[in-house]
Design a protein around this motif. Structure first.
Motif, PDB file in Angstrom:
ATOM      1  N   GLN A  11       1.131  -0.927  -0.144  1.00 57.44           N
ATOM      2  CA  GLN A  11       0.201  -0.527   0.313  1.00 57.44           C
ATOM      3  C   GLN A  11       0.531   1.593   0.010  1.00 57.44           C
ATOM      4  N   ASN A  12       1.786   1.323   0.500  1.00 56.50           N
ATOM      5  CA  ASN A  12       2.976   2.351   0.666  1.00 56.50           C
ATOM      6  C   ASN A  12       3.889   2.795  -0.628  1.00 56.50           C
ATOM      7  N   GLU A  13       4.177   1.725  -1.682  1.00 58.47           N
ATOM      8  CA  GLU A  13       5.017   1.783  -2.897  1.00 58.47           C
ATOM      9  C   GLU A  13       3.484   2.378  -3.745  1.00 58.47           C
ATOM     10  N   LEU A  14       2.120   1.888  -3.158  1.00 57.84           N
ATOM     11  CA  LEU A  14       1.269   2.506  -4.448  1.00 57.84           C
ATOM     12  C   LEU A  14       0.673   4.333  -4.059  1.00 57.84           C
ATOM     13  N   LYS A  15       1.054   4.057  -2.889  1.00 57.82           N
ATOM     14  CA  LYS A  15       0.234   5.297  -2.080  1.00 57.82           C
ATOM     15  C   LYS A  15       1.587   6.590  -3.496  1.00 57.82           C
ATOM     16  N   GLU A  16       2.676   6.223  -2.838  1.00 64.78           N
ATOM     17  CA  GLU A  16       3.633   6.699  -3.229  1.00 64.78           C
ATOM     18  C   GLU A  16       4.113   6.504  -5.068  1.00 64.78           C
ATOM     19  N   ALA A  17       3.574   6.157  -5.602  1.00 61.95           N
ATOM     20  CA  ALA A  17       3.163   5.444  -7.382  1.00 61.95           C
ATOM     21  C   ALA A  17       2.519   7.063  -7.622  1.00 61.95           C
ATOM     22  N   TRP A  18       0.939   6.384  -6.718  1.00 63.30           N
ATOM     23  CA  TRP A  18       0.214   7.747  -7.426  1.00 63.30           C
ATOM     24  C   TRP A  18       0.137   8.604  -6.336  1.00 63.30           C
ATOM     25  N   SER A  19       0.962   9.428  -5.454  1.00 68.63           N
ATOM     26  CA  SER A  19       1.352  10.572  -4.896  1.00 68.63           C
ATOM     27  C   SER A  19       2.557  11.302  -6.686  1.00 68.63           C
ATOM     28  N   THR A  24       0.915  14.617 -12.925  1.00 69.07           N
ATOM     29  CA  THR A  24       1.152  14.327 -14.094  1.00 69.07           C
ATOM     30  C   THR A  24      -0.002  14.446 -14.888  1.00 69.07           C
ATOM     31  N   VAL A  25      -1.435  13.634 -14.799  1.00 69.73           N
ATOM     32  CA  VAL A  25      -2.670  13.615 -15.617  1.00 69.73           C
ATOM     33  C   VAL A  25      -3.647  15.251 -15.047  1.00 69.73           C
ATOM     34  N   THR A  63     -11.010   2.072  -4.879  1.00 67.08           N
ATOM     35  CA  THR A  63      -9.955   1.167  -4.394  1.00 67.08           C
ATOM     36  C   THR A  63      -9.988   0.020  -5.139  1.00 67.08           C
ATOM     37  N   TYR A  64      -9.107  -0.197  -5.426  1.00 70.87           N
ATOM     38  CA  TYR A  64      -8.839  -1.917  -6.773  1.00 70.87           C
ATOM     39  C   TYR A  64      -9.322  -2.471  -5.993  1.00 70.87           C
ATOM     40  N   VAL A  65     -10.679  -3.045  -7.485  1.00 66.40           N
ATOM     41  CA  VAL A  65     -11.621  -3.983  -7.062  1.00 66.40           C
ATOM     42  C   VAL A  65     -10.649  -5.184  -7.637  1.00 66.40           C
ATOM     43  N   ASP A  66      -9.517  -5.018  -8.756  1.00 67.88           N
ATOM     44  CA  ASP A  66      -8.195  -6.356  -9.274  1.00 67.88           C
ATOM     45  C   ASP A  66      -6.993  -5.304  -9.172  1.00 67.88           C
ATOM     46  N   THR A  67      -6.767  -5.820 -10.008  1.00 69.59           N
ATOM     47  CA  THR A  67      -4.988  -5.422 -10.562  1.00 69.59           C
ATOM     48  C   THR A  67      -5.260  -4.269 -11.801  1.00 69.59           C
ATOM     49  N   ARG A  68      -6.836  -4.672 -12.021  1.00 72.85           N
ATOM     50  CA  ARG A  68      -6.511  -3.649 -13.319  1.00 72.85           C
ATOM     51  C   ARG A  68      -7.207  -2.645 -13.304  1.00 72.85           C
ATOM     52  N   GLU A  69      -8.422  -2.907 -12.571  1.00 70.63           N
ATOM     53  CA  GLU A  69      -9.709  -1.563 -11.953  1.00 70.63           C
ATOM     54  C   GLU A  69      -9.653  -1.703 -11.138  1.00 70.63           C
ATOM     55  N   VAL A  70     -10.170  -0.398 -11.278  1.00 72.89           N
ATOM     56  CA  VAL A  70     -10.561   0.960  -9.561  1.00 72.89           C
ATOM     57  C   VAL A  70     -11.717   1.005  -9.405  1.00 72.89           C
ATOM     58  N   LYS A  71     -12.503   1.301  -8.014  1.00 72.68           N
ATOM     59  CA  LYS A  71     -13.977   2.118  -8.482  1.00 72.68           C
ATOM     60  C   LYS A  71     -13.437   2.936  -7.403  1.00 72.68           C
ATOM     61  N   VAL A  72     -13.972   4.322  -8.017  1.00 66.35           N
ATOM     62  CA  VAL A  72     -14.003   5.700  -7.626  1.00 66.35           C
ATOM     63  C   VAL A  72     -15.369   6.289  -6.850  1.00 66.35           C
ATOM     64  N   GLU A 104      -7.000   7.851 -15.150  1.00 59.75           N
ATOM     65  CA  GLU A 104      -6.048   8.573 -16.537  1.00 59.75           C
ATOM     66  C   GLU A 104      -4.710   7.491 -15.509  1.00 59.75           C
ATOM     67  N   CYS A 105      -4.562   7.517 -14.069  1.00 58.05           N
ATOM     68  CA  CYS A 105      -3.627   7.466 -13.757  1.00 58.05           C
ATOM     69  C   CYS A 105      -3.337   6.577 -12.885  1.00 58.05           C
ATOM     70  N   ALA A 106      -4.855   5.385 -12.847  1.00 58.61           N
ATOM     71  CA  ALA A 106      -4.651   4.286 -12.992  1.00 58.61           C
ATOM     72  C   ALA A 106      -4.810   3.024 -13.625  1.00 58.61           C
ATOM     73  N   GLN A 107      -4.445   3.619 -14.766  1.00 55.00           N
ATOM     74  CA  GLN A 107      -3.926   3.155 -16.229  1.00 55.00           C
ATOM     75  C   GLN A 107      -2.493   3.571 -16.362  1.00 55.00           C
ATOM     76  N   ALA A 108      -1.891   4.485 -15.631  1.00 49.72           N
ATOM     77  CA  ALA A 108      -0.590   4.932 -15.709  1.00 49.72           C
ATOM     78  C   ALA A 108       0.268   4.035 -15.209  1.00 49.72           C
ATOM     79  N   LEU A 109      -0.421   3.623 -13.605  1.00 48.95           N
ATOM     80  CA  LEU A 109       0.198   2.694 -12.872  1.00 48.95           C
ATOM     81  C   LEU A 109       0.014   1.318 -13.108  1.00 48.95           C
ATOM     82  N   LYS A 110      -0.014   0.901 -14.373  1.00 47.39           N
ATOM     83  CA  LYS A 110      -0.611  -0.765 -14.684  1.00 47.39           C
ATOM     84  C   LYS A 110       0.221  -1.622 -14.634  1.00 47.39           C
ATOM     85  N   SER A 111       1.576  -0.851 -15.098  1.00 49.32           N
ATOM     86  CA  SER A 111       2.818  -1.842 -15.078  1.00 49.32           C
ATOM     87  C   SER A 111       3.407  -2.253 -13.397  1.00 49.32           C
TER      88      SER A 111
END
Length: 115
Positions: A11-19, A24-25, A63-72, A104-111
Motif C-alpha cells: 500500500q505504501n508503494e502504491l501511495k508513493e506511485a499515485w503521489s 501529471t494527469v 479502491t482496487y477491485v482487482d489489479t486492473r480496475e479501480v472503483k472511485v 487515467e492515473c490508474a491506467q498509467a500505473l498498470k505496469s
C-alpha cells in the motif's frame, strides 16, 4: 476471481506511485494529496484542491477491485472548507473530470499493479 487478479502491491508503494503520477494527469495548477486508507489495504484516499479562486476541494476513495480496475467514490465536496451540495452542475462537472483523471492515473500505473 483468480489469484492473479488480486492486488499484491504494498500500500505504501502504491501511495508513493499515485503521489508521483496523479499530478501529471491533473490540471497543472490543481493540487492533490494521496494517503493510504488505514482501513483497507486495497484503497487510497485522494484529496484534490481545484485551481483558481473557486476554493473547491474533493475527497475520493479509490479502491482496487482487482489489479486492473479501480472503483472511485466521492467522499466529500467542499467550497472554502464548507460541505457543498455536489448535485450542482459545476461541481458535477468537476467531479466527473477528476474521476476521469483518477482512472487515467490508474491506467498509467498498470505496469506496477498488474504483474
Amino acid at each position: 476471481m483468480s489469484q492473479t487478479n488480486v492486488l499484491t502491491v504494498d500500500q505504501n508503494e502504491l501511495k508513493e506511485a499515485w503521489s508521483r503520477t496523479l499530478p501529471t494527469v491533473l490540471n497543472e495548477s490543481d493540487q492533490a494529496e494521496v494517503v493510504a486508507d488505514e482501513y483497507n489495504p486495497s484503497s487510497l484516499r485522494i484529496h484534490i484542491r481545484s485551481a483558481g479562486h473557486s476554493m473547491y476541494s474533493f475527497d475520493f476513495q479509490v479502491t482496487y477491485v482487482d489489479t486492473r480496475e479501480v472503483k472511485v467514490e466521492l467522499v466529500d465536496a467542499e467550497k472554502a472548507e464548507q460541505t457543498v451540495d455536489e448535485r450542482n452542475e459545476v461541481i458535477q462537472h468537476l467531479i466527473e473530470d477528476y474521476i476521469r483523471h483518477i482512472h487515467e492515473c490508474a491506467q498509467a500505473l498498470k505496469s506496477l499493479t498488474h504483474t
